[in-house]
Design a protein around this motif. Structure first.
Motif, PDB file in Angstrom:
ATOM      1  N   ASP A 144     -10.920   4.762  -6.166  1.00  0.00           N
ATOM      2  CA  ASP A 144     -11.563   5.907  -5.521  1.00  0.00           C
ATOM      3  C   ASP A 144     -10.588   6.847  -4.844  1.00  0.00           C
ATOM      4  OD1 ASP A 144     -14.084   3.572  -4.482  1.00  0.00           O
ATOM      5  OD2 ASP A 144     -14.041   4.852  -6.266  1.00  0.00           O
ATOM      6  N   GLY A 145      -9.409   7.036  -5.432  1.00  0.00           N
ATOM      7  CA  GLY A 145      -8.454   7.981  -4.886  1.00  0.00           C
ATOM      8  C   GLY A 145      -7.897   7.613  -3.532  1.00  0.00           C
ATOM      9  N   SER A 146      -7.964   6.345  -3.195  1.00  0.00           N
ATOM     10  CA  SER A 146      -7.424   5.924  -1.895  1.00  0.00           C
ATOM     11  C   SER A 146      -5.968   5.501  -2.082  1.00  0.00           C
ATOM     12  CB  SER A 146      -8.273   4.790  -1.334  1.00  0.00           C
ATOM     13  OG  SER A 146      -8.272   3.691  -2.230  1.00  0.00           O
ATOM     14  N   TYR A 147      -5.583   4.409  -1.416  1.00  0.00           N
ATOM     15  CA  TYR A 147      -4.217   3.937  -1.575  1.00  0.00           C
ATOM     16  C   TYR A 147      -3.941   3.543  -3.025  1.00  0.00           C
ATOM     17  CZ  TYR A 147      -3.525   3.406   3.510  1.00  0.00           C
ATOM     18  OH  TYR A 147      -3.378   3.621   4.855  1.00  0.00           O
ATOM     19  N   ARG A 171      -5.717   2.204  -8.030  1.00  0.00           N
ATOM     20  CA  ARG A 171      -5.952   3.218  -7.017  1.00  0.00           C
ATOM     21  C   ARG A 171      -7.456   3.456  -6.974  1.00  0.00           C
ATOM     22  NH1 ARG A 171      -4.861   9.547  -6.172  1.00  0.00           N
ATOM     23  NH2 ARG A 171      -4.580   9.477  -3.919  1.00  0.00           N
ATOM     24  N   THR A 180      -2.012   0.804  -4.899  1.00  0.00           N
ATOM     25  CA  THR A 180      -1.554  -0.498  -4.441  1.00  0.00           C
ATOM     26  C   THR A 180      -0.820  -1.270  -5.531  1.00  0.00           C
ATOM     27  OG1 THR A 180      -3.628  -1.582  -5.059  1.00  0.00           O
ATOM     28  CG2 THR A 180      -3.484  -0.687  -2.829  1.00  0.00           C
ATOM     29  N   SER A 192      -1.218  14.202  -1.676  1.00  0.00           N
ATOM     30  CA  SER A 192      -2.653  14.303  -1.917  1.00  0.00           C
ATOM     31  C   SER A 192      -3.040  14.876  -3.281  1.00  0.00           C
ATOM     32  CB  SER A 192      -3.313  15.124  -0.818  1.00  0.00           C
ATOM     33  OG  SER A 192      -2.771  16.423  -0.801  1.00  0.00           O
ATOM     34  N   ASP A 196       0.329   5.583   0.175  1.00  0.00           N
ATOM     35  CA  ASP A 196      -0.504   6.768   0.314  1.00  0.00           C
ATOM     36  C   ASP A 196       0.265   7.927  -0.314  1.00  0.00           C
ATOM     37  OD1 ASP A 196      -1.996   8.580   3.136  1.00  0.00           O
ATOM     38  OD2 ASP A 196      -2.435   8.584   0.999  1.00  0.00           O
ATOM     39  N   ASN A 229       0.812  -1.210   0.000  1.00  0.00           N
ATOM     40  CA  ASN A 229       0.000   0.000   0.000  1.00  0.00           C
ATOM     41  C   ASN A 229       0.846   1.260   0.000  1.00  0.00           C
ATOM     42  OD1 ASN A 229      -2.704  -1.225   0.363  1.00  0.00           O
ATOM     43  ND2 ASN A 229      -1.769  -1.972   2.249  1.00  0.00           N
TER      44      ASN A 229
END
Lengths: 113, 113
Positions: free
Chosen positions: A71-74, A69, A76, A27, A24, A22
């Motif tokens: 929904d704009g999350s991690y 990725r 991976t 932003s 992050d 993962n």
């Protein structure tokens, strides 16, 4: 400065299992990357990702590898199934526009037993 | 093959001296050149970069020299300090390829007090 976070820092799994690394990213960045570094070797480009799609991948990016990725999350990197030669440190990076500053995470050390 | 090479894996410099790190590349299409700094178990961090339209760029104690005909670039650190001790990675890439940077193996710089 901007930070890229990688979770976990170290992962140990048995050969043949699935693993998800993962990342992050920063932003507001739009471009995402994975690099692989085998012990004693240089960091090598695996894949880059933009607008929900893989833009380019190297020959190291085997069929068992996938990135997403949701929904704009991690961001991976999934390896399924893992092999012994997948043992390495995997670095995630992100950038705003492409070839400007790449911000790297500290890496995830993957040990496949 | 390895597209970016750092021939000297380590360098030791006295505090206050000039540290010179070298990098050779193979691909004529490369037009972006960068130096990253890395501490153990930490993220590679961009120090300084140049585009191929200049042959020198200074930023404080750091200077990058680019020799396009020789496919060589170097990083000079003046007034070296113990906190400059780290691994230095050179990287190069071609604009327009989505930041597919090729990295050298790294060179460990040790600045002794």
């Amino acid at each position: 400065g901007p930070k890229v976070l990688q979770i976990p820092s170290h992962q140990i799994i048995d050969m043949g299992q699935m693993v998800t690394l993962n990342c992050d990213p920063v932003s507001n960045h739009l471009y995402f990357y994975w690099y692989k570094q085998i012990l004693g070797q240089q960091m090598e480009f695996l894949v880059n990702f933009y607008n929900g799609k893989v833009m380019e991948k190297s020959k190291l990016f085997k069929d068992q590898f996938s990135v997403e990725r949701p929904d704009g999350s991690y961001f991976t990197l999934k390896i399924q199934p893992t092999a012994l030669e997948d043992s390495a440190v995997y670095f995630c990076a992100s950038s705003m526009t492409g070839l400007d500053t790449l911000y790297f995470g500290a890496g995830t050390r993957l040990s496949v037993l | 093959g390895q597209q970016v090479k750092q021939s000297s894996p380590s360098l030791t410099v006295q505090e206050g001296g000039i540290s010179i790190l070298n990098c050779d590349y193979e691909n004529d299409m490369f037009d972006y050149f960068a130096w990253y700094k890395k501490y153990p178990d930490n993220s590679p961090t961009l120090l300084i970069s140049v585009r191929s339209n200049v042959d020198k760029r200074e930023d404080g104690r750091l200077t990058v020299f680019l020799n396009k005909s020789g496919k060589h670039f170097s990083l000079h650190i003046t007034a070296s300090q113990p906190e400059d001790t780290a691994v230095y990675l050179c990287a190069a890439g071609a604009l327009g390829t989505g930041s597919k940077l090729s990295f050298g193996k790294g060179a460990k710089l040790t600045v002794s007090p």
